[in-house]
Motif scaffolding. Structure first.
Motif, PDB file in Angstrom:
ATOM      1  N   TYR A  84       0.821  -1.221   0.000  1.00 13.10           N
ATOM      2  CA  TYR A  84       0.000   0.000   0.000  1.00 13.10           C
ATOM      3  C   TYR A  84       0.848   1.260   0.000  1.00 13.10           C
ATOM      4  N   GLY A  85       1.892   1.271  -0.831  1.00 13.12           N
ATOM      5  CA  GLY A  85       2.723   2.453  -0.986  1.00 13.12           C
ATOM      6  C   GLY A  85       3.853   2.584   0.021  1.00 13.12           C
ATOM      7  N   ASN A  86       3.948   1.668   0.958  1.00 12.93           N
ATOM      8  CA  ASN A  86       5.028   1.706   1.957  1.00 12.93           C
ATOM      9  C   ASN A  86       5.944   0.503   1.781  1.00 12.93           C
ATOM     10  N   GLN A  87       7.228   0.710   2.039  1.00 10.30           N
ATOM     11  CA  GLN A  87       8.179  -0.395   2.030  1.00 10.30           C
ATOM     12  C   GLN A  87       8.148  -1.055   3.409  1.00 10.30           C
ATOM     13  N   VAL A  88       7.747  -2.325   3.457  1.00  9.43           N
ATOM     14  CA  VAL A  88       7.680  -3.049   4.729  1.00  9.43           C
ATOM     15  C   VAL A  88       8.462  -4.349   4.606  1.00  9.43           C
TER      16      VAL A  88
END
Length: 184
Positions: free
Chosen positions: A44-48
């Motif tokens: 969702y648009g974040n690097q995790v």
């Protein structure tokens, strides 16, 4: 520990801990979740990291399973694993991703030991840089009249002892990992 050196001791401890975590990602002959948990993917648009979006398990002596919380992430997980260049090809069944850890060749073990030694040397360089910063700070304090030259000498000796202790911890971790790589 002297209050003038406390921050540098913390930095040295952090450098040793960083090295320890870094070498945990080096592959041995048996599966370890440390191989994959640090792999990052877009969520969702974040690097995790992978361990934040999936359950990671070691099934047997040769396989890691990655079961995402959301099945639509499977292709993203496969791409992230391929991008991480682990030397393993992910396989999926629509519900989870499987990684079969291939047996290590003697050549690969030797290559990993070389990488490990390079990482250990980099950790020692960072410790020496911390020592340099501490010594420069002490000289500046002496020049500004905040501490005496005798105290500077004693503190520099203390800094060297701290560096020696941290370096021996790095060596200890490296030796243990080398045995792990060569024996499994």
């Amino acid at each position: 520990m002297d209050s003038d050196l406390k921050g540098y001791g913390v930095k040295m401890d952090q450098a040793v801990e960083h090295f320890r975590k870094e070498i945990s990602t080096l592959r041995t002959g048996r599966p370890s979740l440390a191989l994959v948990e640090h792999i990052r993917l877009d969520y969702y648009g974040n690097q995790v990291s992978l361990d934040k979006v999936a359950a990671l398990n070691i099934v047997d002596n040769r396989m890691i399973t990655i079961t995402p919380w959301e099945t639509k992430l499977i292709s993203d997980i496969e791409k992230a694993i391929m991008g991480a260049n682990l030397g393993m090809t992910p396989q999926n069944d629509g519900k989870c991703v499987r990684l079969v850890v291939p047996p290590m060749t003697e050549e690969r073990r030797k290559e990993l030991v070389k990488i490990l030694k390079k990482m250990a040397e980099e950790a020692k360089v960072s410790l020496r840089n911390i020592r340099r910063d501490a010594n420069e700070d002490l000289k500046k304090k002496s020049k500004d009249g905040l501490i005496t030259e005798d105290r500077v000498k004693r503190l520099q000796e203390d800094v060297q002892k701290m560096v020696d202790g941290a370096s021996s911890k790095v060596e200890e971790h490296a030796k243990k990992k080398e045995q792990e790589i060569l024996s499994t």
